[in-house]
Design an enzyme around this catalytic site. Structure first.
Site, PDB file in Angstrom:
ATOM      1  N   ASP A 126      -5.688   8.289   6.601  1.00 45.66           N
ATOM      2  CA  ASP A 126      -4.702   7.797   5.116  1.00 45.66           C
ATOM      3  C   ASP A 126      -3.646   7.848   4.417  1.00 45.66           C
ATOM      4  OD1 ASP A 126      -4.541   6.198   2.851  1.00 45.66           O
ATOM      5  OD2 ASP A 126      -7.092   6.456   2.106  1.00 45.66           O
ATOM      6  N   ASN A 167       0.859  -1.546   0.237  1.00 43.16           N
ATOM      7  CA  ASN A 167       0.053  -0.145   0.189  1.00 43.16           C
ATOM      8  C   ASN A 167       1.456   1.107  -0.403  1.00 43.16           C
ATOM      9  OD1 ASN A 167      -2.865   0.628  -0.172  1.00 43.16           O
ATOM     10  ND2 ASN A 167      -2.936   1.369   2.135  1.00 43.16           N
TER      11      ASN A 167
HETATM   12  O1  LIG Z   1      -5.468   3.461  -0.373  1.00 43.64           O
HETATM   13  C1  LIG Z   1      -5.523   3.311   1.070  1.00 43.64           C
HETATM   14  O2  LIG Z   1      -4.219   3.746   1.146  1.00 43.64           O
HETATM   15  C2  LIG Z   1      -6.580   1.885   0.326  1.00 43.64           C
HETATM   16  O3  LIG Z   1      -4.960   0.985  -0.523  1.00 43.64           O
HETATM   17  C3  LIG Z   1      -7.723   2.405  -0.094  1.00 43.64           C
HETATM   18  O4  LIG Z   1      -7.939   0.851  -0.203  1.00 43.64           O
HETATM   19  C4  LIG Z   1      -8.113   3.050   1.431  1.00 43.64           C
HETATM   20  O5  LIG Z   1      -7.770   4.337   0.873  1.00 43.64           O
HETATM   21  C5  LIG Z   1      -8.347   1.998   2.406  1.00 43.64           C
HETATM   22  O6  LIG Z   1      -8.934   0.883   2.839  1.00 43.64           O
HETATM   23  C6  LIG Z   1      -9.234   2.804   3.822  1.00 43.64           C
HETATM   24  O7  LIG Z   1      -8.117   3.124   4.689  1.00 43.64           O
HETATM   25 ZN   LIG Z   2      -3.825   5.355   1.494  1.00 44.61          ZN
END
Ligand SMILES: O=C(O)[C@H](O)[C@@H](O)[C@H](O)[C@H](O)CO
Ligand SMILES: [Zn+2]
Length: 299
Positions: A204, A103
Site C-alpha cells: 500500500d 488515491n
Molecule cells: O488506502 C488505499 O490505498 C486504498 O484506498 C484502500 O482501499 C486500500 O488500501 C486498498 O484497497 C489496498 O490496496
Molecule cells: Zn494507499
C-alpha cells in the site's frame, strides 16, 4: 534485544487512514480518512486534533505553504486552506471515468505533486481493473499523465539522489522502480524491485528512510517491511496489531519516529472485535533509523 515500541496514539478510529505526513513547522501529523472524507491535523505533543470535512473521498494531502495544502480529492486536485476550511479546485482528471477517485499522492523533490487514481472499490481491494492512472500536478497547475492501466495507484517515493522513482500499483503485488529525471519529471525503465510474499499481502503506502531503504505498509498483511532497493531484499519486518496497515511516514523529533495509518473499512464484526485498534494511527519508536522531511508543492 529489540527496543521497538508500537503504540496506538490517536483516539479517533478512521475508516481508511492514509497519507500520513509530518509538518515540521507545526509539529503536527497530517493524514486523511479517505472514505471518511476528512483531512486531519494532529499535534502529538498537545494531543490537539483538528479536522476539515471535504465533499468527496480524499486520497492524499501534501504540504504547500503555511496553512495551505494540496489535496487529491475525488477526481480533482485542490488547494485546501486550513483557516477557512475551504478547498479550491485547480485541476480535473479522469473526467471520462465518473467512478474513479484519487488515491495516494506525494510531492517529488522538484516540488510537483504526484497522485494516482483507481476505480472506487466495491469492497476493499476489489475494483474494476486497469481504470487508474498516475498524474503529476505541476507548479503552474497543469497536469501530466505518466501512465494509465493502473489497478490501485498507491505508495510512491524518490531515492535520496532523486534518480529513482519508486511506485506501487497494489494489485501487482510488486514494488517497482523507474529511472527518474528530476529536472523534467520524466520516468523510464520500469522494473520490479520487490515482489510481496503471500503473508505480506498487498503493498500500500511507502516511504524512504535516511539510509535510502524503503518502508512498505502491507494491507491485510499486518506489518510494515523494510526493503533494500539495491538488493531487492526484505531486510526487516515490523508487525502491527491490525491487518489493514495502509501507509507510513517518519516524523517527530528529527524524523526518528514512524507513524503508521490503518483502516477499519471492510472488516466483519468478528474481525473488528479481534483487532479493535483497526483504524488507529500507530507510532513506532526504536527503529534506529530516521526519515527525511517531506517535499513541499511549488505551486
Ligand atoms: O488506502 C488505499 O490505498 C486504498 O484506498 C484502500 O482501499 C486500500 O488500501 C486498498 O484497497 C489496498 O490496496
Ligand atoms: Zn494507499
Amino acid at each position: 534485544m529489540s527496543s521497538i515500541k508500537i503504540e496506538c496514539v490517536m483516539g479517533e478510529k478512521l475508516r481508511i487512514g492514509e497519507s500520513p505526513l509530518w509538518e515540521e513547522k507545526e509539529g503536527t501529523l497530517l493524514f486523511v480518512d479517505i472514505t471518511g472524507q476528512k483531512v486531519y491535523r494532529w499535534n502529538p505533543a498537545s494531543n490537539n486534533l483538528q479536522t476539515v470535512s471535504v465533499e468527496a473521498p480524499v486520497g492524499s494531502v501534501a504540504l504547500r505553504n503555511s496553512g495551505s495544502y494540496v489535496v487529491a480529492l475525488g477526481n480533482k486536485f485542490g488547494i485546501l486552506k486550513w483557516e477557512d476550511q475551504s478547498v479550491t479546485t485547480i485541476a480535473h482528471v479522469d473526467e471520462d471515468k465518473p467512478n474513479n477517485r484519487f488515491n495516494d499522492g506525494k510531492v517529488d523533490p522538484g516540488g510537483r505533486f504526484f497522485a494516482g487514481t483507481m476505480a472506487q472499490e466495491l469492497q476493499p481491494a476489489v475494483v474494476e481493473r486497469n481504470q487508474g492512472s498516475l498524474f503529476v500536478l505541476l507548479a503552474d497547475h497543469s497536469v501530466i499523465t505518466h501512465f494509465d492501466k493502473v489497478d490501485i495507484s498507491n505508495g510512491m517515493d524518490w531515492s535520496l539522489d532523486h534518480k529513482t522513482f519508486f511506485y506501487i500499483d497494489s494489485l501487482s503485488y510488486s514494488v517497482d522502480a523507474f529511472d527518474y529525471d528530476v529536472t523534467t519529471a520524466n520516468i523510464s525503465n520500469r522494473r520490479c524491485l520487490y515482489r510481496l510474499g503471500k503473508e505480506e499481502c498487498l503493498p500500500d503506502g511507502m516511504c524512504i528512510d535516511i539510509e535510502g531503504k524503503l518502508w512498505i505498509a502491507c494491507y491485510n498483511g499486518g506489518r510494515v517491511i523494510r526493503i533494500d532497493p539495491e538488493t531487492g531484499k526484505n531486510i526487516q519486518t515490523v508487525k502491527l496489531p491490525v491487518d489493514k496497515v495502509t501507509s507510513c511516514c517518519f516524523g517527530g523529533k528529527d524524523y526518528s519516529e514512524m507513524y503508521v495509518t490503518s483502516a477499519s473499512d471492510g472488516m466483519d464484526d468478528q474481525w473488528a472485535a479481534r483487532q479493535p485498534q483497526s483504524g488507529c494511527i500507530f507510532k513506532i519508536t526504536g527503529l534506529n533509523v530516521k526519515g527525511i522531511p517531506p517535499y513541499t508543492f511549488a505551486g
